[in-house]
Design an enzyme around this catalytic site. Structure first.
Site, PDB file in Angstrom:
ATOM      1  N   GLU A  95     -33.099  -4.844  94.200  1.00  0.00           N
ATOM      2  CA  GLU A  95     -33.972  -5.121  95.346  1.00  0.00           C
ATOM      3  C   GLU A  95     -33.566  -6.373  96.129  1.00  0.00           C
ATOM      4  O   GLU A  95     -34.404  -7.227  96.431  1.00  0.00           O
ATOM      5  CB  GLU A  95     -35.422  -5.251  94.871  1.00  0.00           C
ATOM      6  CG  GLU A  95     -35.968  -3.975  94.240  1.00  0.00           C
ATOM      7  CD  GLU A  95     -37.411  -4.105  93.809  1.00  0.00           C
ATOM      8  OE1 GLU A  95     -38.177  -3.162  94.042  1.00  0.00           O
ATOM      9  OE2 GLU A  95     -37.776  -5.153  93.232  1.00  0.00           O
ATOM     10  N   VAL A  96     -32.316  -6.479  96.479  1.00  0.00           N
ATOM     11  CA  VAL A  96     -31.853  -7.630  97.263  1.00  0.00           C
ATOM     12  C   VAL A  96     -32.114  -7.352  98.739  1.00  0.00           C
ATOM     13  O   VAL A  96     -31.604  -6.378  99.299  1.00  0.00           O
ATOM     14  CB  VAL A  96     -30.358  -7.905  97.023  1.00  0.00           C
ATOM     15  CG1 VAL A  96     -29.903  -9.103  97.854  1.00  0.00           C
ATOM     16  CG2 VAL A  96     -30.096  -8.151  95.544  1.00  0.00           C
TER      17      VAL A  96
END
Length: 500
Positions: free
Chosen positions: A333-334
Protein backbone atom coordinates in the site's frame (compact mmCIF):
# COMPACT_ATOMS: atom_id res chain seq x y z
CA UNK A 1 -7.27 -46.95 10.99
CA UNK A 2 -7.18 -43.97 8.68
CA UNK A 3 -9.83 -42.42 6.48
CA UNK A 4 -8.58 -42.70 2.90
CA UNK A 5 -9.93 -40.39 0.25
CA UNK A 6 -9.22 -39.79 -3.41
CA UNK A 7 -11.48 -36.78 -3.87
CA UNK A 8 -10.35 -33.18 -3.45
CA UNK A 9 -8.66 -32.30 -0.13
CA UNK A 10 -11.52 -30.18 1.17
CA UNK A 11 -13.98 -33.07 0.83
CA UNK A 12 -11.44 -35.44 2.34
CA UNK A 13 -11.13 -33.25 5.43
CA UNK A 14 -14.92 -33.13 5.78
CA UNK A 15 -15.07 -36.93 5.52
CA UNK A 16 -12.43 -37.23 8.23
CA UNK A 17 -14.49 -35.13 10.60
CA UNK A 18 -17.69 -37.01 9.85
CA UNK A 19 -15.83 -40.27 10.43
CA UNK A 20 -14.51 -39.01 13.78
CA UNK A 21 -18.01 -37.90 14.80
CA UNK A 22 -19.41 -41.34 14.00
CA UNK A 23 -16.70 -42.97 16.12
CA UNK A 24 -17.49 -40.72 19.07
CA UNK A 25 -21.23 -41.43 18.74
CA UNK A 26 -20.51 -45.16 18.56
CA UNK A 27 -18.30 -45.12 21.62
CA UNK A 28 -20.74 -43.10 23.65
CA UNK A 29 -20.06 -40.08 25.82
CA UNK A 30 -17.14 -41.55 27.78
CA UNK A 31 -14.53 -39.81 25.66
CA UNK A 32 -12.90 -36.42 25.42
CA UNK A 33 -15.07 -33.89 23.62
CA UNK A 34 -12.57 -33.20 20.85
CA UNK A 35 -8.98 -33.22 19.69
CA UNK A 36 -8.12 -30.09 17.80
CA UNK A 37 -7.00 -30.09 15.10
CA UNK A 38 -7.94 -33.62 14.05
CA UNK A 39 -4.78 -35.78 14.02
CA UNK A 40 -3.66 -37.43 10.81
CA UNK A 41 -4.27 -40.87 12.37
CA UNK A 42 -6.62 -41.11 15.35
CA UNK A 43 -7.72 -44.48 16.77
CA UNK A 44 -9.85 -44.04 19.92
CA UNK A 45 -11.29 -46.84 22.05
CA UNK A 46 -14.13 -47.15 24.58
CA UNK A 47 -11.67 -48.59 27.12
CA UNK A 48 -10.85 -45.89 29.62
CA UNK A 49 -8.54 -45.36 32.58
CA UNK A 50 -8.92 -43.17 35.62
CA UNK A 51 -6.27 -40.51 36.27
CA UNK A 52 -5.53 -39.17 39.72
CA UNK A 53 -3.50 -35.99 40.17
CA UNK A 54 -1.62 -37.52 43.10
CA UNK A 55 -0.45 -40.48 41.03
CA UNK A 56 0.11 -38.89 37.64
CA UNK A 57 3.63 -38.09 36.47
CA UNK A 58 5.68 -37.18 33.42
CA UNK A 59 8.88 -39.00 32.56
CA UNK A 60 11.84 -38.86 30.18
CA UNK A 61 13.19 -41.55 27.92
CA UNK A 62 16.01 -41.61 25.36
CA UNK A 63 18.44 -38.68 25.20
CA UNK A 64 16.72 -37.15 28.23
CA UNK A 65 18.08 -38.00 31.66
CA UNK A 66 19.47 -36.24 34.70
CA UNK A 67 22.51 -35.10 32.70
CA UNK A 68 20.51 -33.89 29.70
CA UNK A 69 17.20 -32.58 30.95
CA UNK A 70 15.13 -30.26 28.80
CA UNK A 71 14.05 -26.89 30.18
CA UNK A 72 11.31 -26.59 27.54
CA UNK A 73 9.76 -29.90 28.62
CA UNK A 74 10.29 -29.28 32.34
CA UNK A 75 8.28 -26.06 32.03
CA UNK A 76 5.68 -27.80 29.85
CA UNK A 77 5.18 -30.54 32.45
CA UNK A 78 4.25 -27.98 35.10
CA UNK A 79 2.07 -26.04 32.68
CA UNK A 80 0.15 -29.05 31.40
CA UNK A 81 -0.26 -30.58 34.85
CA UNK A 82 -2.21 -27.45 35.82
CA UNK A 83 -4.24 -27.73 32.61
CA UNK A 84 -4.98 -31.41 33.20
CA UNK A 85 -5.78 -31.02 36.89
CA UNK A 86 -6.87 -27.46 37.73
CA UNK A 87 -6.18 -26.58 41.35
CA UNK A 88 -3.35 -29.10 41.77
CA UNK A 89 0.36 -28.34 41.75
CA UNK A 90 2.78 -30.61 39.95
CA UNK A 91 5.04 -32.59 42.28
CA UNK A 92 3.50 -31.44 45.56
CA UNK A 93 1.44 -34.53 46.46
CA UNK A 94 3.19 -37.52 48.05
CA UNK A 95 0.39 -39.95 48.84
CA UNK A 96 1.14 -43.68 49.00
CA UNK A 97 -0.70 -45.32 46.12
CA UNK A 98 -1.02 -48.83 44.81
CA UNK A 99 0.83 -49.73 41.61
CA UNK A 100 -2.34 -49.97 39.52
CA UNK A 101 -3.23 -46.35 40.36
CA UNK A 102 -0.01 -44.88 38.97
CA UNK A 103 -0.10 -43.33 35.49
CA UNK A 104 3.01 -42.04 33.73
CA UNK A 105 3.32 -40.15 30.45
CA UNK A 106 6.81 -40.84 29.11
CA UNK A 107 8.44 -38.54 26.56
CA UNK A 108 11.14 -39.58 24.12
CA UNK A 109 12.88 -37.42 21.53
CA UNK A 110 14.79 -38.51 18.46
CA UNK A 111 16.92 -35.37 18.68
CA UNK A 112 17.95 -33.37 21.74
CA UNK A 113 17.24 -29.85 20.46
CA UNK A 114 15.99 -28.25 23.65
CA UNK A 115 18.40 -25.33 23.66
CA UNK A 116 17.46 -23.77 20.32
CA UNK A 117 14.48 -22.00 18.84
CA UNK A 118 11.77 -23.41 16.58
CA UNK A 119 12.23 -22.53 12.92
CA UNK A 120 10.60 -23.04 9.54
CA UNK A 121 12.11 -26.50 9.15
CA UNK A 122 11.40 -27.80 12.65
CA UNK A 123 9.57 -31.12 12.70
CA UNK A 124 6.36 -31.22 14.72
CA UNK A 125 5.62 -34.88 14.07
CA UNK A 126 4.73 -37.06 17.06
CA UNK A 127 3.20 -40.40 18.05
CA UNK A 128 1.05 -40.78 21.14
CA UNK A 129 -0.06 -44.10 22.61
CA UNK A 130 -2.34 -44.34 25.66
CA UNK A 131 -2.82 -47.65 27.47
CA UNK A 132 -3.43 -48.92 31.00
CA UNK A 133 -1.26 -47.08 33.51
CA UNK A 134 0.90 -45.36 30.94
CA UNK A 135 1.18 -43.26 27.84
CA UNK A 136 4.15 -42.84 25.54
CA UNK A 137 4.86 -39.77 23.45
CA UNK A 138 7.61 -39.97 20.85
CA UNK A 139 8.61 -36.96 18.79
CA UNK A 140 11.42 -36.12 16.43
CA UNK A 141 12.00 -32.79 18.19
CA UNK A 142 11.00 -31.06 21.40
CA UNK A 143 8.57 -28.92 19.34
CA UNK A 144 6.73 -32.04 18.25
CA UNK A 145 6.54 -33.19 21.85
CA UNK A 146 4.80 -29.92 22.78
CA UNK A 147 2.14 -30.61 20.15
CA UNK A 148 1.74 -34.12 21.55
CA UNK A 149 1.38 -32.81 25.10
CA UNK A 150 -1.38 -30.49 23.92
CA UNK A 151 -3.16 -33.40 22.25
CA UNK A 152 -2.83 -35.50 25.42
CA UNK A 153 -4.37 -32.68 27.46
CA UNK A 154 -7.35 -32.62 25.12
CA UNK A 155 -7.93 -36.36 25.60
CA UNK A 156 -8.43 -36.01 29.36
CA UNK A 157 -11.99 -35.39 30.56
CA UNK A 158 -14.06 -35.44 33.76
CA UNK A 159 -17.19 -37.43 34.52
CA UNK A 160 -20.22 -36.09 36.36
CA UNK A 161 -18.54 -36.82 39.71
CA UNK A 162 -15.36 -34.90 38.94
CA UNK A 163 -13.11 -37.91 38.32
CA UNK A 164 -10.54 -37.65 35.52
CA UNK A 165 -10.37 -40.18 32.70
CA UNK A 166 -8.57 -40.85 29.48
CA UNK A 167 -9.43 -43.45 26.84
CA UNK A 168 -7.13 -45.95 25.21
CA UNK A 169 -5.90 -44.09 22.11
CA UNK A 170 -3.38 -44.33 19.29
CA UNK A 171 -2.40 -41.12 17.46
CA UNK A 172 0.09 -40.22 14.77
CA UNK A 173 0.16 -36.58 13.82
CA UNK A 174 2.03 -33.93 11.87
CA UNK A 175 0.96 -30.59 10.38
CA UNK A 176 0.01 -30.22 6.74
CA UNK A 177 1.80 -26.85 6.65
CA UNK A 178 4.87 -25.68 8.56
CA UNK A 179 3.72 -22.06 8.83
CA UNK A 180 0.55 -21.52 10.89
CA UNK A 181 0.53 -17.92 11.95
CA UNK A 182 -1.41 -15.23 13.76
CA UNK A 183 -0.69 -11.54 13.17
CA UNK A 184 -1.23 -8.97 15.90
CA UNK A 185 -1.06 -5.26 15.11
CA UNK A 186 0.39 -3.33 18.05
CA UNK A 187 0.63 0.04 16.30
CA UNK A 188 -2.99 1.06 15.74
CA UNK A 189 -3.89 0.05 19.29
CA UNK A 190 -1.18 -0.73 21.80
CA UNK A 191 -1.53 -4.22 23.27
CA UNK A 192 -0.07 -4.77 26.76
CA UNK A 193 2.52 -7.53 26.99
CA UNK A 194 0.14 -9.60 29.09
CA UNK A 195 -2.44 -9.58 26.28
CA UNK A 196 0.23 -10.86 23.88
CA UNK A 197 1.26 -13.62 26.30
CA UNK A 198 -2.38 -14.66 26.70
CA UNK A 199 -2.65 -14.90 22.91
CA UNK A 200 0.47 -17.08 22.79
CA UNK A 201 -1.15 -19.46 25.29
CA UNK A 202 -4.24 -19.70 23.11
CA UNK A 203 -2.09 -20.26 20.03
CA UNK A 204 -0.39 -23.20 21.73
CA UNK A 205 -3.80 -24.72 22.56
CA UNK A 206 -4.61 -24.82 18.83
CA UNK A 207 -1.07 -25.64 17.65
CA UNK A 208 -0.32 -22.37 15.87
CA UNK A 209 3.41 -21.92 15.58
CA UNK A 210 4.18 -18.38 14.29
CA UNK A 211 3.42 -15.08 16.02
CA UNK A 212 3.68 -12.41 13.31
CA UNK A 213 4.32 -9.24 15.30
CA UNK A 214 3.32 -6.19 13.27
CA UNK A 215 5.11 -3.92 15.69
CA UNK A 216 4.99 -0.49 14.06
CA UNK A 217 2.89 1.38 11.49
CA UNK A 218 1.55 4.86 10.67
CA UNK A 219 -0.22 5.50 14.01
CA UNK A 220 2.60 4.64 16.43
CA UNK A 221 6.12 3.27 16.85
CA UNK A 222 6.03 1.35 20.16
CA UNK A 223 9.28 -0.61 19.63
CA UNK A 224 12.02 0.93 21.81
CA UNK A 225 15.23 1.02 19.81
CA UNK A 226 18.52 1.43 21.68
CA UNK A 227 20.16 2.80 18.56
CA UNK A 228 17.36 5.27 17.76
CA UNK A 229 15.48 6.00 21.02
CA UNK A 230 13.56 8.94 19.52
CA UNK A 231 11.59 6.55 17.32
CA UNK A 232 9.52 5.48 20.35
CA UNK A 233 10.11 8.62 22.43
CA UNK A 234 8.37 10.68 19.76
CA UNK A 235 6.54 8.06 17.71
CA UNK A 236 4.76 5.97 20.37
CA UNK A 237 1.37 6.91 21.80
CA UNK A 238 3.22 7.39 25.11
CA UNK A 239 7.01 7.12 25.53
CA UNK A 240 6.75 5.17 28.80
CA UNK A 241 3.45 3.34 29.09
CA UNK A 242 2.88 2.43 25.43
CA UNK A 243 6.20 0.99 24.36
CA UNK A 244 7.86 -2.41 24.15
CA UNK A 245 11.29 -2.34 25.72
CA UNK A 246 13.82 -4.84 24.49
CA UNK A 247 13.29 -6.63 27.79
CA UNK A 248 9.57 -6.87 26.91
CA UNK A 249 10.43 -8.22 23.47
CA UNK A 250 12.77 -10.85 24.88
CA UNK A 251 10.11 -11.87 27.37
CA UNK A 252 7.62 -12.42 24.54
CA UNK A 253 10.20 -14.37 22.53
CA UNK A 254 11.08 -16.58 25.50
CA UNK A 255 7.43 -17.18 26.36
CA UNK A 256 6.70 -18.12 22.75
CA UNK A 257 9.73 -20.43 22.53
CA UNK A 258 8.53 -22.40 25.55
CA UNK A 259 5.34 -23.09 23.60
CA UNK A 260 7.06 -23.93 20.31
CA UNK A 261 6.07 -20.63 18.69
CA UNK A 262 8.29 -18.51 16.48
CA UNK A 263 8.19 -14.70 16.74
CA UNK A 264 8.35 -13.02 13.33
CA UNK A 265 8.88 -9.22 13.50
CA UNK A 266 7.55 -6.90 10.84
CA UNK A 267 8.94 -3.44 10.12
CA UNK A 268 6.82 -2.34 7.16
CA UNK A 269 8.28 0.23 4.75
CA UNK A 270 8.47 2.38 2.64
CA UNK A 271 4.76 3.04 3.29
CA UNK A 272 3.01 2.86 6.65
CA UNK A 273 5.86 4.86 8.21
CA UNK A 274 4.33 8.18 9.37
CA UNK A 275 5.21 7.45 13.00
CA UNK A 276 8.83 6.80 12.03
CA UNK A 277 9.28 10.37 10.79
CA UNK A 278 8.47 11.87 14.17
CA UNK A 279 11.71 10.51 15.61
CA UNK A 280 13.94 10.32 12.53
CA UNK A 281 14.30 13.53 10.56
CA UNK A 282 14.78 13.44 6.78
CA UNK A 283 13.61 9.83 6.60
CA UNK A 284 10.22 10.55 5.03
CA UNK A 285 9.60 12.26 1.69
CA UNK A 286 8.45 15.93 1.87
CA UNK A 287 5.26 16.38 -0.16
CA UNK A 288 4.88 19.39 -2.46
CA UNK A 289 1.92 21.46 -3.55
CA UNK A 290 2.25 24.01 -6.32
CA UNK A 291 6.02 23.68 -6.39
CA UNK A 292 6.54 24.35 -2.66
CA UNK A 293 6.65 21.98 0.34
CA UNK A 294 3.18 21.43 1.82
CA UNK A 295 4.44 20.57 5.29
CA UNK A 296 3.21 17.00 5.01
CA UNK A 297 5.23 13.86 4.47
CA UNK A 298 4.80 10.66 2.51
CA UNK A 299 6.62 7.32 2.34
CA UNK A 300 10.28 6.79 3.16
CA UNK A 301 12.54 8.81 0.86
CA UNK A 302 14.24 6.17 -1.32
CA UNK A 303 16.67 8.58 -2.99
CA UNK A 304 18.91 9.44 -0.02
CA UNK A 305 21.96 7.39 1.07
CA UNK A 306 21.10 8.34 4.67
CA UNK A 307 17.87 6.34 4.34
CA UNK A 308 19.74 3.09 3.75
CA UNK A 309 22.31 3.86 6.45
CA UNK A 310 19.45 4.29 8.92
CA UNK A 311 17.60 1.18 7.77
CA UNK A 312 20.79 -0.91 7.92
CA UNK A 313 21.44 0.18 11.51
CA UNK A 314 17.84 -0.36 12.62
CA UNK A 315 17.53 -3.77 10.98
CA UNK A 316 20.89 -4.85 12.40
CA UNK A 317 19.54 -4.12 15.88
CA UNK A 318 16.26 -5.90 15.11
CA UNK A 319 18.18 -8.93 13.85
CA UNK A 320 20.14 -9.07 17.10
CA UNK A 321 16.96 -8.95 19.23
CA UNK A 322 14.78 -11.37 17.23
CA UNK A 323 16.44 -14.79 16.75
CA UNK A 324 14.08 -16.05 14.04
CA UNK A 325 15.85 -16.39 10.66
CA UNK A 326 12.94 -14.57 8.94
CA UNK A 327 11.92 -10.92 9.01
CA UNK A 328 8.85 -9.33 7.41
CA UNK A 329 9.65 -6.17 5.42
CA UNK A 330 6.10 -5.21 4.43
CA UNK A 331 6.10 -3.25 1.17
CA UNK A 332 2.32 -2.90 0.82
CA UNK A 333 0.00 0.00 0.00
CA UNK A 334 2.62 2.58 -0.97
CA UNK A 335 0.95 5.86 -1.96
CA UNK A 336 2.90 7.33 -4.88
CA UNK A 337 1.24 10.78 -4.80
CA UNK A 338 3.82 12.33 -2.49
CA UNK A 339 6.74 10.92 -4.47
CA UNK A 340 5.05 12.23 -7.63
CA UNK A 341 4.74 15.73 -6.16
CA UNK A 342 8.40 15.99 -5.11
CA UNK A 343 10.70 17.50 -7.80
CA UNK A 344 13.81 15.89 -6.30
CA UNK A 345 12.20 12.44 -6.45
CA UNK A 346 11.23 12.99 -10.08
CA UNK A 347 14.75 14.14 -10.93
CA UNK A 348 16.19 11.01 -9.29
CA UNK A 349 13.83 8.81 -11.26
CA UNK A 350 14.86 10.51 -14.52
CA UNK A 351 18.51 9.93 -13.63
CA UNK A 352 17.85 6.24 -12.93
CA UNK A 353 15.85 5.77 -16.12
CA UNK A 354 12.60 4.98 -14.28
CA UNK A 355 10.54 7.48 -16.27
CA UNK A 356 7.27 8.06 -14.41
CA UNK A 357 6.89 4.47 -13.24
CA UNK A 358 6.93 4.85 -9.47
CA UNK A 359 6.63 1.11 -8.96
CA UNK A 360 10.20 0.90 -10.26
CA UNK A 361 11.26 3.36 -7.56
CA UNK A 362 9.57 1.21 -4.92
CA UNK A 363 11.26 -1.89 -6.36
CA UNK A 364 14.59 -0.07 -6.17
CA UNK A 365 14.00 0.62 -2.48
CA UNK A 366 12.72 -2.85 -1.59
CA UNK A 367 15.63 -4.54 -3.35
CA UNK A 368 18.11 -2.52 -1.32
CA UNK A 369 16.31 -3.38 1.94
CA UNK A 370 16.18 -7.06 1.03
CA UNK A 371 19.92 -6.95 0.35
CA UNK A 372 20.47 -5.45 3.81
CA UNK A 373 18.56 -8.29 5.45
CA UNK A 374 20.47 -10.83 3.38
CA UNK A 375 23.75 -9.46 4.72
CA UNK A 376 22.28 -9.94 8.20
CA UNK A 377 21.54 -13.58 7.25
CA UNK A 378 17.80 -13.06 7.45
CA UNK A 379 15.25 -14.29 4.93
CA UNK A 380 12.78 -11.60 3.98
CA UNK A 381 9.00 -11.86 3.66
CA UNK A 382 7.01 -9.22 1.76
CA UNK A 383 3.34 -8.51 1.11
CA UNK A 384 2.01 -9.42 -2.33
CA UNK A 385 2.16 -5.80 -3.57
CA UNK A 386 5.91 -6.16 -4.01
CA UNK A 387 5.38 -9.18 -6.24
CA UNK A 388 2.46 -7.67 -8.16
CA UNK A 389 4.05 -4.41 -9.22
CA UNK A 390 7.66 -5.34 -9.81
CA UNK A 391 9.21 -7.09 -12.78
CA UNK A 392 12.45 -7.89 -10.93
CA UNK A 393 11.44 -10.74 -8.63
CA UNK A 394 14.62 -12.74 -8.40
CA UNK A 395 15.55 -11.16 -5.06
CA UNK A 396 12.28 -12.22 -3.38
CA UNK A 397 11.94 -15.33 -1.19
CA UNK A 398 8.51 -15.43 0.49
CA UNK A 399 5.36 -13.56 -0.54
CA UNK A 400 2.34 -13.13 1.74
CA UNK A 401 -0.93 -13.00 -0.21
CA UNK A 402 -3.45 -10.75 1.53
CA UNK A 403 -5.77 -9.14 -1.02
CA UNK A 404 -9.34 -10.27 -1.57
CA UNK A 405 -10.75 -11.52 -4.88
CA UNK A 406 -9.27 -14.60 -6.50
CA UNK A 407 -6.52 -15.06 -3.96
CA UNK A 408 -5.74 -18.57 -5.15
CA UNK A 409 -5.09 -17.09 -8.61
CA UNK A 410 -2.47 -14.92 -6.92
CA UNK A 411 -1.05 -17.90 -5.05
CA UNK A 412 -0.71 -19.72 -8.36
CA UNK A 413 1.12 -16.79 -9.97
CA UNK A 414 3.57 -16.57 -7.09
CA UNK A 415 4.42 -20.28 -6.99
CA UNK A 416 4.77 -20.35 -10.79
CA UNK A 417 7.51 -17.75 -10.28
CA UNK A 418 9.24 -20.21 -7.94
CA UNK A 419 8.57 -18.25 -4.75
CA UNK A 420 7.16 -19.48 -1.46
CA UNK A 421 3.73 -18.32 -0.32
CA UNK A 422 1.93 -17.55 2.92
CA UNK A 423 -1.84 -17.21 2.42
CA UNK A 424 -3.66 -14.64 4.57
CA UNK A 425 -6.52 -13.38 2.36
CA UNK A 426 -9.30 -15.65 3.72
CA UNK A 427 -8.50 -15.00 7.38
CA UNK A 428 -8.77 -11.25 7.92
CA UNK A 429 -10.66 -10.93 11.21
CA UNK A 430 -10.43 -7.19 11.77
CA UNK A 431 -13.30 -5.99 9.62
CA UNK A 432 -16.43 -4.80 11.48
CA UNK A 433 -19.75 -6.38 10.61
CA UNK A 434 -21.80 -9.53 11.24
CA UNK A 435 -19.91 -12.52 12.60
CA UNK A 436 -22.52 -15.22 12.01
CA UNK A 437 -20.97 -16.42 8.74
CA UNK A 438 -17.91 -18.01 10.32
CA UNK A 439 -18.22 -21.00 7.98
CA UNK A 440 -16.28 -19.10 5.32
CA UNK A 441 -13.14 -19.29 7.46
CA UNK A 442 -13.36 -23.06 7.52
CA UNK A 443 -14.15 -23.62 3.85
CA UNK A 444 -10.68 -22.78 2.57
CA UNK A 445 -8.16 -25.11 1.02
CA UNK A 446 -4.90 -23.28 0.18
CA UNK A 447 -3.89 -25.85 -2.44
CA UNK A 448 -7.09 -25.76 -4.48
CA UNK A 449 -5.43 -24.33 -7.59
CA UNK A 450 -4.01 -25.88 -10.75
CA UNK A 451 -0.32 -26.53 -10.37
CA UNK A 452 2.36 -29.16 -10.04
CA UNK A 453 3.17 -30.87 -6.76
CA UNK A 454 6.43 -28.94 -6.67
CA UNK A 455 4.54 -25.66 -7.04
CA UNK A 456 2.03 -26.61 -4.35
CA UNK A 457 4.88 -27.47 -2.00
CA UNK A 458 5.85 -23.78 -2.15
CA UNK A 459 2.69 -22.89 -0.17
CA UNK A 460 4.26 -23.00 3.28
CA UNK A 461 1.12 -22.13 5.22
CA UNK A 462 -1.42 -19.53 6.19
CA UNK A 463 -2.05 -16.75 8.64
CA UNK A 464 -4.88 -15.14 10.59
CA UNK A 465 -4.52 -11.34 10.51
CA UNK A 466 -5.91 -9.34 13.41
CA UNK A 467 -5.36 -5.73 12.41
CA UNK A 468 -5.83 -3.17 15.14
CA UNK A 469 -8.21 -0.50 13.83
CA UNK A 470 -11.07 -1.91 15.91
CA UNK A 471 -9.15 -4.14 18.32
CA UNK A 472 -7.41 -3.48 21.61
CA UNK A 473 -6.83 -5.51 24.76
CA UNK A 474 -10.50 -5.30 25.74
CA UNK A 475 -11.84 -7.20 22.72
CA UNK A 476 -8.80 -9.01 21.29
CA UNK A 477 -9.62 -12.45 22.67
CA UNK A 478 -13.36 -12.39 21.82
CA UNK A 479 -12.57 -11.41 18.24
CA UNK A 480 -9.70 -13.83 17.77
CA UNK A 481 -11.02 -16.86 19.64
CA UNK A 482 -14.60 -18.05 19.97
CA UNK A 483 -16.30 -17.38 23.30
CA UNK A 484 -19.16 -19.88 23.48
CA UNK A 485 -17.49 -21.84 26.27
CA UNK A 486 -14.15 -22.22 28.00
CA UNK A 487 -13.59 -25.62 26.41
CA UNK A 488 -14.41 -24.42 22.92
CA UNK A 489 -12.16 -21.40 23.32
CA UNK A 490 -9.32 -23.76 24.15
CA UNK A 491 -9.90 -26.12 21.27
CA UNK A 492 -11.57 -24.32 18.38
CA UNK A 493 -9.87 -21.86 16.06
CA UNK A 494 -10.39 -20.50 12.60
CA UNK A 495 -7.39 -21.71 10.63
CA UNK A 496 -8.54 -25.33 10.54
CA UNK A 497 -7.44 -26.33 7.07
CA UNK A 498 -3.91 -25.00 7.53
CA UNK A 499 -3.50 -27.19 10.60
CA UNK A 500 -4.93 -30.49 9.35
Amino acid sequence: MKVMCSVNPGHCILMKYIFLLLIIIHLGLNTAESVWPLPQIFIPSPERYQLKPQSFSFGYRRYLDTKHSCSVLDAAFKRYFSILFPGYTYGNDTLQLSENEVFTLTISLDRHDCEGYPNQDSSERYKLSVSAGQASLNAETVWGSLRGLETFSQLVYQDDFGSYYINKTEIEDYPQFNYRGILLDTSRHYLPVQAILKTLDAMAYSKFNVFHWHLVDDPSFPYQSHKFPDLSNKGAFHPVTHIYTQSDVRRVISYARMRGIRVLPEFDSPGHTKSWGKGQSELLTPCYRGGTPSGTFGPVNPTLPSTYQFMASLLKEVASVFPDPYIHLGGDEVDFSCWRSNPYIRAFMHKMGFGLDFSKLEAYYIEKIVNITSVLRKTSIVWQDVFDYHERRWFLSVVEVWKQGCYLCEVRRVVKAGLRVILASPWYLDQPGPTHNWARYYNVWPLAFKGTEKQKSLVIGGEVCMWGEYVDATNLSPRLWCVRSKHLCKNKILLKNVLV
